[in-house]
Design a protein around this motif. Structure first.
Motif, PDB file in Angstrom:
ATOM      1  N   ASP A  40       8.258   4.497  12.938  1.00  0.00           N
ATOM      2  CA  ASP A  40       8.305   5.288  11.567  1.00  0.00           C
ATOM      3  C   ASP A  40       9.667   6.030  11.585  1.00  0.00           C
ATOM      4  N   GLU A  41      10.019   6.747  12.420  1.00  0.00           N
ATOM      5  CA  GLU A  41      11.025   7.610  12.286  1.00  0.00           C
ATOM      6  C   GLU A  41      12.469   6.947  12.014  1.00  0.00           C
ATOM      7  N   ARG A  42      12.402   5.861  13.017  1.00  0.00           N
ATOM      8  CA  ARG A  42      13.910   4.954  12.877  1.00  0.00           C
ATOM      9  C   ARG A  42      13.856   4.194  11.375  1.00  0.00           C
ATOM     10  N   ARG A  43      12.731   3.870  11.099  1.00  0.00           N
ATOM     11  CA  ARG A  43      12.485   2.928   9.666  1.00  0.00           C
ATOM     12  C   ARG A  43      12.963   3.885   8.755  1.00  0.00           C
ATOM     13  N   ALA A  44      12.469   5.464   8.778  1.00  0.00           N
ATOM     14  CA  ALA A  44      12.884   6.241   7.683  1.00  0.00           C
ATOM     15  C   ALA A  44      14.321   6.544   7.596  1.00  0.00           C
ATOM     16  N   ALA A  45      14.978   6.781   8.879  1.00  0.00           N
ATOM     17  CA  ALA A  45      16.455   7.170   8.997  1.00  0.00           C
ATOM     18  C   ALA A  45      17.070   5.893   8.429  1.00  0.00           C
ATOM     19  N   LEU A  46      16.830   4.685   8.759  1.00  0.00           N
ATOM     20  CA  LEU A  46      17.427   3.503   8.277  1.00  0.00           C
ATOM     21  C   LEU A  46      17.598   3.517   6.773  1.00  0.00           C
ATOM     22  N   LEU A  47      16.571   3.617   6.159  1.00  0.00           N
ATOM     23  CA  LEU A  47      16.398   3.772   4.540  1.00  0.00           C
ATOM     24  C   LEU A  47      17.003   4.860   4.160  1.00  0.00           C
ATOM     25  N   VAL A  48      17.216   5.931   4.505  1.00  0.00           N
ATOM     26  CA  VAL A  48      18.010   7.156   3.980  1.00  0.00           C
ATOM     27  C   VAL A  48      19.621   7.035   4.080  1.00  0.00           C
ATOM     28  N   ALA A  49      19.831   6.224   5.114  1.00  0.00           N
ATOM     29  CA  ALA A  49      21.383   5.945   5.440  1.00  0.00           C
ATOM     30  C   ALA A  49      21.813   4.842   4.657  1.00  0.00           C
ATOM     31  N   GLY A 104      12.743 -13.044  17.284  1.00  0.00           N
ATOM     32  CA  GLY A 104      11.298 -12.630  17.002  1.00  0.00           C
ATOM     33  C   GLY A 104      11.281 -11.094  17.210  1.00  0.00           C
ATOM     34  N   SER A 105      12.253 -10.332  17.313  1.00  0.00           N
ATOM     35  CA  SER A 105      12.068  -8.869  17.255  1.00  0.00           C
ATOM     36  C   SER A 105      12.152  -8.121  15.919  1.00  0.00           C
ATOM     37  N   GLY A 106      12.025  -9.288  14.985  1.00  0.00           N
ATOM     38  CA  GLY A 106      12.010  -8.597  13.559  1.00  0.00           C
ATOM     39  C   GLY A 106      13.231  -8.060  12.900  1.00  0.00           C
ATOM     40  N   ARG A 107      14.426  -8.815  12.984  1.00  0.00           N
ATOM     41  CA  ARG A 107      15.598  -8.253  12.358  1.00  0.00           C
ATOM     42  C   ARG A 107      15.823  -8.872  11.003  1.00  0.00           C
ATOM     43  N   ARG A 108      15.389 -10.002  10.828  1.00  0.00           N
ATOM     44  CA  ARG A 108      15.354 -10.726   9.509  1.00  0.00           C
ATOM     45  C   ARG A 108      14.196 -10.065   8.627  1.00  0.00           C
ATOM     46  N   THR A 109      13.290  -9.919   9.207  1.00  0.00           N
ATOM     47  CA  THR A 109      11.868  -9.104   8.381  1.00  0.00           C
ATOM     48  C   THR A 109      12.499  -7.858   8.045  1.00  0.00           C
ATOM     49  N   THR A 110      13.093  -7.008   8.857  1.00  0.00           N
ATOM     50  CA  THR A 110      13.626  -5.721   8.562  1.00  0.00           C
ATOM     51  C   THR A 110      14.481  -5.823   7.250  1.00  0.00           C
ATOM     52  N   ALA A 111      15.421  -6.852   7.329  1.00  0.00           N
ATOM     53  CA  ALA A 111      16.359  -6.768   6.258  1.00  0.00           C
ATOM     54  C   ALA A 111      15.799  -7.477   4.855  1.00  0.00           C
ATOM     55  N   THR A 149      31.160  -0.206  11.619  1.00  0.00           N
ATOM     56  CA  THR A 149      29.611  -0.929  11.946  1.00  0.00           C
ATOM     57  C   THR A 149      28.825   0.089  12.455  1.00  0.00           C
ATOM     58  N   VAL A 150      27.466   0.173  11.995  1.00  0.00           N
ATOM     59  CA  VAL A 150      26.480   0.812  12.354  1.00  0.00           C
ATOM     60  C   VAL A 150      25.542   0.026  13.324  1.00  0.00           C
ATOM     61  N   GLU A 151      25.294   0.128  14.765  1.00  0.00           N
ATOM     62  CA  GLU A 151      24.222  -0.504  15.324  1.00  0.00           C
ATOM     63  C   GLU A 151      23.084  -0.222  15.395  1.00  0.00           C
ATOM     64  N   VAL A 152      22.435  -1.137  15.140  1.00  0.00           N
ATOM     65  CA  VAL A 152      20.540  -0.975  14.939  1.00  0.00           C
ATOM     66  C   VAL A 152      19.974  -1.724  16.048  1.00  0.00           C
ATOM     67  N   SER A 153      19.517  -1.259  17.066  1.00  0.00           N
ATOM     68  CA  SER A 153      18.854  -2.112  18.142  1.00  0.00           C
ATOM     69  C   SER A 153      17.444  -2.347  18.016  1.00  0.00           C
ATOM     70  N   GLU A 212       2.175   0.097  18.028  1.00  0.00           N
ATOM     71  CA  GLU A 212       1.914   0.915  16.715  1.00  0.00           C
ATOM     72  C   GLU A 212       2.565   0.081  15.610  1.00  0.00           C
ATOM     73  N   VAL A 213       3.832  -0.574  15.788  1.00  0.00           N
ATOM     74  CA  VAL A 213       4.415  -1.468  14.693  1.00  0.00           C
ATOM     75  C   VAL A 213       3.592  -2.800  14.506  1.00  0.00           C
TER      76      VAL A 213
END
Length: 607
Positions: free
Chosen positions: A136-145, A163-170, A239-243, A250-251
């Motif tokens: 949740d914390e990283r998700r919120a930070a990404l959205l704000v940025a 399978g780690s959810g990169r496309r889903t997150t986009a 470029t901002v790296e998001v690992s 929980e996710v």
């Protein structure tokens, strides 16, 4: 948090809804009146079907049009708005308006036809944000940025395993922002990449592309995401790296809950599914959809209980109102194991606890093993034991005993209890005489197994994890190094690995110490053999009046595997004779089983 405002979106496609939508084109490329007039002239054939005009026509009919408007660095040419066809003098060349620009000016907002084989343009729903596989914390930070940077150039790189959810997150990010997502599915080539960037800019889209297009994507004036298995090479620059890693519990729990609820299913199994299967949102969605489709087919094929079937009846074949735990687990298992299937053999778990005949201590250890799998989240994460141990979080067990004493059956029971697939490793595909190949092969197996969330069974484990011996030459030294590596690699494995051997004394002592469980499978005594005889005969199998299981258990010291072979052979003989399974059928099957193994069948009373 509100969506990004229209004013903040780069080159938004909110152009005036007029037949000729030239204002967007004028503002985007800072075109003059004369250049807009040339564009309008080049558009006429798209509307009227007339011949394409020449440069001479433009110079003669468009006020202010000059030859400089057709030079290579002029906006009409450099931005590929107009193409000059053919050879010869400039004024004789015909003008062709780019079809992407023509579609914009004529009010057609679909994807450029040239990009269809390479790209997809979607409008993800805002609700997808709940499925972004980030804490949740990283998700919120990404959205704000991203919201803060919208309207300017921003590069994000999502790095992580498949399978780690990169496309889903986009997709989730675009849905939450309320903007389209333009996904580059295949490299379009340098010429078409220009049109990809313009298409993304035209629609005010979030751009998502593979990392091998990172340099090309730098030309996009909005927010672009590249994705790859690791960080981009070289300095990060702008470029901002998001690992991304394997989604945490929980996710996974959140995504299972959201997907099940969206499909109208009971979300109660979400916690167990999230704990057992560690894949990301795409596979979770696939599992839920597959379970729903399977359940719907089974419901449609269910014979009516009375009269005609009720099309409004919401219940499935077992009376439930949707897929249950078993259907969801089956659908989840089907999402994994595709790579492992090429390296191992899948066994369908058919046996349960009632089929397993073991001493009480062995059964207790197997139940404890299952409890360790179901409770590992509580112990490792909730209770903080993960902070005290950097390795050894997997569940490993050694099954040792003579052939036919139930080691493989026990592995089936464990896999069935946990709702996971069971794969047995063919040692011929792992062990190699060439230096370094055995380690590589084992690494492939463990990597594929970790992705599959499956139970691994190494049969004849002594061949792989044998005792280290005295070093007499370089080959002995390497063999010891190989064994040491295999022991360490298995200890680092965080899945479920079961190892079976008939020769425990051949295993390296250091290996045995690192195992979580060592379960002995002794030869069955008379009482155990009686149970095995009984449980090997299905309830529907007809039994002859002379069949005496107690006498068979007392007279013939067979293993469980041999008893099952005998029962099956006797059943076929009885079926061929058209009669119930009798004592004579069983005795003949026993004789053949003994002959197969080179033993003499004892006479009655001599066992």
């Amino acid at each position: 948090m509100s969506d990004v405002s229209a004013a903040a979106r780069p080159r938004e496609c909110a152009v005036p809804a007029e037949p000729f939508r030239g204002q967007w084109l004028r503002d985007t490329y800072a075109l003059t009146d004369a250049e807009m007039g040339v564009t309008a002239l080049a558009l006429e054939p798209e509307v009227t079907g007339r011949a394409r005009p020449t440069v001479a026509d433009a110079l003669a009919s468009v006020p202010g049009a000059e030859r400089r408007h057709f030079q290579g660095d002029a906006p009409l040419i450099s931005e590929r708005i107009v193409a000059l066809l053919g050879d010869g003098p400039l004024i004789a060349r015909r003008m062709a308006l780019d079809e992407q620009i023509a579609d914009v000016l004529l009010g057609q907002n679909g994807l450029d036809r040239r990009l269809v084989p390479f790209c997809t343009l979607t409008s993800p729903p805002p609700s997808l944000w709940a499925e972004a596989p980030l804490p949740d914390e990283r998700r919120a930070a990404l959205l704000v940025a991203v919201q803060a940077a919208w309207g300017r150039r921003l590069r994000l790189h999502f790095d992580g395993p498949r399978g780690s959810g990169r496309r889903t997150t986009a997709r989730a990010l675009a849905g939450r922002l309320g903007v389209p997502l333009l996904t580059v599915d295949a490299p379009p080539g340098p010429d078409l990449m220009f049109h990809v960037l313009r298409e993304a800019s035209l629609h005010g889209a979030l751009l998502y592309a593979p990392d091998d297009l990172a340099d090309e994507v730098r030309g996009y004036p909005g927010v672009a995401v590249t994705a790859g298995a690791g960080p981009l090479p070289g300095p990060p620059g702008d470029t901002v790296e998001v690992s991304f890693a394997r989604p945490c519990y929980e996710v996974r729990h959140r995504v299972w809950t959201v997907r099940l609820a969206a499909a109208g299913m009971d979300a109660a199994p979400a916690a167990e599914l999230a704990a057992r299967f560690r894949f990301g949102p795409d596979r979770i969605g696939g599992a839920v959809a597959a379970a729903a489709a399977t359940w719907a087919v089974e419901r449609a094929m269910r014979p009516p209980q009375s009269g005609q079937p009720d099309p409004d009846d919401p219940t499935g074949p077992d009376g439930t109102a949707g897929p249950g735990r078993a259907e969801l687990f089956a659908a989840a298992r089907a999402q994994t194991g595709h790579e492992l299937a090429a390296l191992a053999r899948r066994i369908e778990p058919l046996n349960g606890w009632d089929d397993l005949v073991l001493p009480a201590d062995g059964l207790g250890q197997l139940r404890e093993l299952c409890a360790q799998v179901t409770g590992r989240r509580t112990v490792w994460r909730d209770w903080g034991f993960a902070d005290k141990a950097s390795r050894g979080r997997g569940v490993t067990a050694l099954f040792t005993g003579p052939p036919g004493t139930g080691k493989t059956m026990a592995a089936e029971v464990v896999a069935g209890e946990l709702g996971l697939d069971l794969y047995t490793i063919d040692l011929s595909s792992v062990v190699s005489k060439y230096i370094g190949e055995t380690e590589k092969n084992l690494e492939k197996v463990l990597a594929a197994a970790g992705d599959a969330d499956a139970v691994l069974l190494f049969d004849e484990a002594d061949a792989l994890f044998g005792r280290r011996g005295e070093v007499r030459d370089a080959r002995d030294r390497y063999a010891n190094v190989e064994t040491s590596y295999l022991l360490q690699r298995l200890e680092q494995y965080d899945g479920i690995a079961l190892l079976a051997t008939n020769l425990r004394r051949h295993l390296d002592p250091a290996f045995t110490r690192r195992l979580g469980f060592v379960v002995d499978f002794p030869l069955p005594g008379e009482a155990e053999r009686r149970l095995i005889w009984e449980r090997s005969l299905p309830a529907r199998a007809p039994r002859g009046d002379d069949l005496d299981l107690s006498a068979l258990a007392g007279e013939f010291p067979l293993t469980g595997g041999e008893i099952r072979n005998v029962v099956l052979r006797a059943a076929f003989a009885a079926a061929a004779a058209g009669q119930p399974i009798g004592q004579g059928d069983v005795l003949e099957a026993i004789r053949r089983e003994h002959r197969k193994t080179g033993r003499v069948t004892p006479a009655a009373g001599e066992a």
